[in-house]
Each structure stands twice: as structure tokens, then as C-alpha cells.
Design a protein around this motif. Structure first.
Motif, PDB file in Angstrom:
ATOM      1  N   ARG A   8      12.769   1.481  28.212  1.00  0.00           N
ATOM      2  CA  ARG A   8      11.461   1.803  28.793  1.00  0.00           C
ATOM      3  C   ARG A   8      10.498   0.648  28.602  1.00  0.00           C
ATOM      4  NH1 ARG A   8       8.228   3.727  31.444  1.00  0.00           N
ATOM      5  NH2 ARG A   8       7.126   5.725  31.453  1.00  0.00           N
ATOM      6  N   GLY A   9      10.675  -0.109  27.552  1.00  0.00           N
ATOM      7  CA  GLY A   9       9.781  -1.224  27.294  1.00  0.00           C
ATOM      8  C   GLY A   9       8.538  -0.830  26.533  1.00  0.00           C
ATOM      9  N   SER A  10       8.406   0.423  26.227  1.00  0.00           N
ATOM     10  CA  SER A  10       7.236   0.839  25.454  1.00  0.00           C
ATOM     11  C   SER A  10       7.540   2.112  24.681  1.00  0.00           C
ATOM     12  CB  SER A  10       6.038   1.063  26.363  1.00  0.00           C
ATOM     13  OG  SER A  10       5.996   2.406  26.797  1.00  0.00           O
ATOM     14  N   ALA A  53       6.405  -3.233  21.222  1.00  0.00           N
ATOM     15  CA  ALA A  53       5.793  -1.911  21.361  1.00  0.00           C
ATOM     16  C   ALA A  53       5.190  -1.444  20.041  1.00  0.00           C
ATOM     17  CB  ALA A  53       6.835  -0.905  21.850  1.00  0.00           C
ATOM     18  N   HIS A  80      11.801  -5.667  22.585  1.00  0.00           N
ATOM     19  CA  HIS A  80      10.886  -4.703  23.193  1.00  0.00           C
ATOM     20  C   HIS A  80      10.332  -3.752  22.152  1.00  0.00           C
ATOM     21  CE1 HIS A  80      12.315  -5.097  27.631  1.00  0.00           C
ATOM     22  NE2 HIS A  80      11.370  -5.935  27.318  1.00  0.00           N
ATOM     23  N   ASP A  87       6.157   4.978  24.980  1.00  0.00           N
ATOM     24  CA  ASP A  87       5.987   6.299  25.585  1.00  0.00           C
ATOM     25  C   ASP A  87       7.275   6.828  26.185  1.00  0.00           C
ATOM     26  OD1 ASP A  87       6.033   4.872  27.849  1.00  0.00           O
ATOM     27  OD2 ASP A  87       4.295   5.824  28.794  1.00  0.00           O
TER      28      ASP A  87
END
Lengths: 198, 198, 198, 198
Positions: free
Chosen positions: C25-27, C109, C105, C29
Motif C-alpha cells: 500500500r505504501g502507507s 510510513a 516503505h 492506512d
DNA sequence: AATGAATGAGCCTTCATTCAT
DNA sequence: AATGAATGAAGGCTCATTCAT
């Protein structure tokens, strides 16, 4: 070695834990895990022995009812006269064993839950009927039936009301003054009766 | 159709829906969705206007309190004497607007919830104090202060107790007989007082 | 199949799933359901074992930190000289195990989330301090303390910066060239030092 | 009277509010309502002017980029030599206008969000390319191309890294020392170059 | 006799977004 | 130009309950 005869112990422990949990929380929304934890067992065991939360609550309510009933019988046995019997019935409800915070909270919570659960409502009716008949047995020798009915209803209402008030305030009405309040009502009514008879 | 000024309407509708839901369910464990649905809006809107379930319940309790207060004021205004004032205070609690199933259920449920919520407890205390002072204002001209205190406590307890009993039985005690029961107590006490004075 | 001792397995699986989810997702959330699904369990189980999303994220961050720490220890053990130690500390951050897309990542994050979560900030500080002390242990024998401090800060900044750039471009800076860049800086500085000493 | 020409004012206000919100929160998960509230308008208006949250964020990022670009142009104009130009490019990133808490937080947050949003990634690449070309224009007259490439990459990484560190610690590194760190690197490299040429 | 493991269902809550005015 | 009204969708979390051992 498999422990034998644990069942009755566990059941009692779970029911006591239920009362404690309800008393502390002030309502029935206690979790099975909390109850089981207090009893020192897993929540799975609570299900194993009682089948579900509803049944555990019912069993708890029955225990409360039974204890109150036992207290009543014990106290009534020592009451020689009608008037003493009446006093005893009232006194039991405010005795040290009954008019305690956790018990009071439990009763109140069960009253509410009874709106949803037919079985709990049934149990509560049993209690109500028994209280009524106990009161009547003390009242009938003293006043006419109609009056006795009215008084029994009023006394029961006052007892319930004092329970609520006990739950709400943080400590107040102490058992003695609560009982005295009901007795005061009874005295006022009886005196009036006697006056009418003169 | 104008889309402005909806807030007060929605608030009222949501509070009414809350009372209805509690009345039907018999307890506070109603869902926001259920309440919102009854009010014809989404649950998100209920949150938007009240912030959360807790606040909605508080607002509902406040409404109940306010209605009861308004009823009391209205009735008291017409009471010419102390005795009439006393009767009025009692009567209000068993009036057609108050002694209804859903209202009674709501009160009972709030009593229990008050164990957990400080704010609800506070609100209930406000009500208790107001009832007490209303009763005292009727009683003080008639009986000595100590006696008045005792009677106020007893009357309040009876009212609460009759509410419980109304909730439990399915219909019984009708308003009239409930109020009569309390009045009967008052009469007995007052007569005794008078007798003592002769 | 034995159904006992699952906890450590599930914990590990959930943490791995968290890293994978964040990496993809890269984050941060990502949903608990997504994470749990990747780990092959229900989201309720994730809550059961970790208590909540926050705690799971913390545990994940701790795992990242621990892995990096373990890698560092392993590599440092083989470094005979101060200079080798310095090189090792740098190299670890760009090793095959660390400078991977999902890990990078995740770090990024977490850096952002650390603004909101005190606990995460605390963890990140632990990492920063450890990196700093590792760098200093390699630098102090080679350059004066003030210079060492400056270099440690610069190296750390370059490492963090290269992580960001790794995250941003889709693949570029390969581990080797990234490490070389930092080494190039170190060499330039050391040479200057030596020149000054001549 | 309908206000005219409000659009550019509102847009600017909303973008400023976005930066402020992100700066305070430390991440992009700020609500449209929060942003709109800070700008003194309804969230509906934010949608009206920007279309959605994504677009507002993009516009904000573009504003950040534009401001940085303008700052760079202004500073570069005053730089007479290659070396001065290099220093200027570095200095801009740590100037009072750029190296502020809210700006730094915003940059960091956008870096993370760029993993998810293609458009943000594109914008970030624009910035990266511009920074690279600015650095190269200062470096190429001083060092061979390959070396220049390496240095540009290193400088960019250090800048990004120092931004991260600025975000993480609560205040430190101050702009001056941060810029000095990068300059120190440049000096070391250039000196080495010169030495090689001797 | 007892429990750790695991889950489905449900609830509260948040939030971007739409729309009529 | 601007907003109050309203909602759908989604996520975190809780809990009673089941099951294999």
C-alpha cells in the motif's frame, strides 16, 4: 488425575462471580470473559456449565431469589406474632445480607433485563408473589383483606423504591433507616385502623 | 420544500425515537441505527447532531426530565393549598403523560445506566432533588420538619417503586390506583399527626 | 493437528502480513481485515492477540527495529578495524535484507506516523540513538569528537534520505550504489582529515 | 450583494489551511471539515472549488513546490559564481521560509502519500528533477560530470534526510547547522577534487 | 474437566461527498 | 457564492459462542 466433583464448585464460583461483576459494573453488560476470569476459569467453561450467558444470568437471579427466600424463612421462624411476622418480612429485605451494594445493583439490573427476557420476568414474578403472600400472612390477621392488599402493595413498592434509591445514591439510605421508613408506614396505617375500630 | 432549520426538528424526532425504542426494547441497549431508522434518518445524522450515543441518551433523559418538570409546574400552579400542592406533586408522576409504558421503561433503564454514566447520575440527582423539594414545600406547612423529611423520602420511594412495578407487570397498576396508594399513605400519616395534636 | 501454541506463530504471521500490506500500500492506512486476511486469520484474532491496530503497528515497528539491530550486530562482529566497523554500519542499512521495497516503505510510513504516535516516536528515537552510537564507535578512533558528531549526523541523514528516494523512485538507487554514495562521503572526509594532519 | 472575485481568495485560504492542518497533525489524515473550518468556510465549498480531497492535496503540493521554486529563483539570481549557485540551491532548502515545522511535515506526509497517488508522485518527480538540475548547474563547472552526478544525488539525499530528522526531533536540527552539514560535505568533496588536480 | 484458538455478527463512529436552496 | 442537510461506505472493535484437544 481428573478432578472429580468440580461441577457444583464451579457453578457456585461462576454465579458468585456474576453477582460480583454485576455489582461492580452496576449493570448486566458484563462479559462472559470477565465473569469467568473472576471465577478463575475460562469463558469456555462457563458456557460448558451453563450453556450461554442468558442461562448464567438466570441461574444467578435464581440464586439471589433463593438466598432471599432462605433468609426470609429463617427470620420468619422466629416471629411469634402476626405483627412480628410482618416486621420480619420487611426486615429481611434490609438485612446485612441483602441490602448490600452488589446485591442491590444486581436486583435493579435484573429488573431491567426482565423486560427482555421472559424467563427473568417469570422469576421476578415468583419473587413478587412470594413477597406478597408473606406480607399478606402477616397483615390479614391485623386488617381487612382489602386493606391488607393495599398495604402489601404499598410496602412492596416502598421496598423496591428504596432499593433503587440505595443504588443511586452512593451509600445512603442505610439499612436501618430504610427499614424504619417502611415500618413507620405500617405503624401509621395500623394506628389508623385501630382508631377506626374504637 | 425548505431544507433549512431542520436541526431542531431532527433533534426532537431523534429524541422521540429514542424514547420509543427504549420503551419497546425495555432497556437502553438499542442501536443508533434503530433509533435513527425510527426517526427516518441515517445513523450518521444522529451522530452529526448529537455527537454519539451517550450524548443522545443524555439529551433524551434531559427531555424526560424537562417534560416532567413542565408538567409539575403546570399542575402546581393550580394548587391553592399545601395539601393540594402535595397531592399535585404526587399526581403528576402518575398522570397520563408520565405513567406510560415507554416513559416508565425509559426511566427504569436510565436508573440502571446511571450506575455507569456520571452525567446520567447527575441528571437523576437533579430530578431527585427537585422532587424532594417539591414534596417538602407541600409537607412543611403540615408537619414538623423531621417528619416531613421522612415522608418525602417515603413518598419518593413509593413513586419509584410503583414505576418499577408498572414496568414489570404488563399493564397493572393503573395510574389511578397507583396514585391512590401514595395518597393513602399520606392520609394515614397526616391523620396520625392530627391525632397526636389533639 | 495440535491446536496449541499457536500464539507465537500467529503473532509472527500477523506482523509479517502487516509489513507486506504496508509495503504494498505504501502507507499505514491498511485495514485490520486486510492484514488479518493476508495472515489467514480473522480480524478478530488480530485484535485478540494485539489488542488493537495501534499495538499491532507498534509491534511491527519493533520487529523492523529488532531485525535491523540483529543484522547490525552480526555484521559488526566481523569488522576488525574502526574503519571496517564504520563501513559495516553503513552497509547493513543497504543490505539485501533491509533495503527492500516493502521494508523501505514501512520505514517511511512509520516516520510519518511517528508524528502522531508517541510510542512510535519513542521507538524511532531508539533506532536513531543506536545508529548514532554505532557510527560514533567507528568514527571516534579516526577523527576528533566534534568532527565525528558532524559526520555521524551527515551519514544518518544520507541514509534516511536514500531510503526516501528509494521509496519514491520505482526501483532506483540500487543497494550497491546507495551504499557507495555514503562511503564516498566518508572517504572524502577522512582524506581531508589525513591531509590536515600532514 | 453577491461577493465577486472570491474564488482566488478562497482557494488560497483553503490551501494555506491545508498546510496548517497537515503541519499540526503531522500527516495527511486531516479531514476536509477541519481544513475548511480553518479557512473559515464550509467543507462543501472546498469541494466546490477543488472537486475533492485528492485535488485539494495536489493543489497544496503544487503550492509548496511553487513557493520553493520561487524562492530558488530569487536566491539564484543573486549568485555570481558556480560555487555561489551551488550554495544558494542548498541554502534555499534550509531557509526560514522552507525549513519550518509545518512545511517539513507537509513534505514528509506528501512523500508517503505519493506511494498511493500517481499525480503526487509525478509532482514529486518534478521537484526532484528540478533540484537535480539546479545542483548540476552549480556543480558541472567545478567537477567532472560523473562526479557531479554523484554529488547531486548525495546532496539531495542529505537534504531529504535532514528534513526527516527535522520532523522527528522536536525542533532540532536548526536551519543553520543543517545547511552547514551539507556545505561541509560539498567542501570536503571539492577539496578532494582540487587535491587530485594538483 | 478444562481451555486455547478462532470466528461471525453486529455496533459505534468517521468522513468524503452530494444536493437543494 | 455558499452552506446546511444528509448519507453510504467503510473501519475498528467487542463479544458470545463453538470446537478440537
Amino acid at each position: 488425575m481428573p478432578k472429580i466433583g468440580m461441577e457444583p464448585l464451579r457453578r457456585r464460583a461462576l454465579i458468585d462471580a456474576t453477582i460480583a461483576a454485576i455489582g461492580e459494573r452496576g449493570s448486566l453488560d458484563v462479559t462472559m470473559s470477565d465473569i469467568a476470569g473472576r471465577a478463575g476459569v475460562s469463558s469456555a467453561l462457563a458456557h460448558h456449565y451453563f450453556g450461554g450467558k442468558g442461562e448464567l444470568l438466570q441461574a444467578t437471579m435464581r440464586k439471589l431469589l433463593a438466598d432471599l427466600g432462605a433468609d426470609a424463612v429463617k427470620t420468619l421462624r422466629k416471629a411469634p406474632t402476626s405483627r412480628a411476622r410482618l416486621a420480619a418480612v420487611i426486615a429481611v429485605n434490609f438485612s446485612a445480607g441483602q441490602f448490600r451494594e452488589e446485591i442491590v445493583h444486581a436486583w435493579l439490573a435484573f429488573y431491567v433485563e426482565a423486560q427482555k427476557s421472559q424467563e427473568l420476568r417469570r422469576l421476578l414474578r415468583v419473587y413478587a408473589r412470594r413477597l406478597h403472600s408473606n406480607l399478606m400472612s402477616g397483615l390479614l390477621p391485623l386488617v381487612p383483606r382489602a386493606e391488607a392488599e393495599r398495604m402489601a402493595e404499598a410496602i412492596a413498592a416502598m421496598i423496591d423504591g428504596l432499593y433503587i434509591r440505595r443504588a443511586l445514591r452512593d451509600g445512603l439510605p442505610n439499612p436501618a433507616s430504610a427499614a424504619a421508613l417502611v415500618e413507620d408506614y405500617v405503624e401509621a396505617k395500623l394506628r389508623k385502623m385501630r382508631a377506626a375500630n374504637d
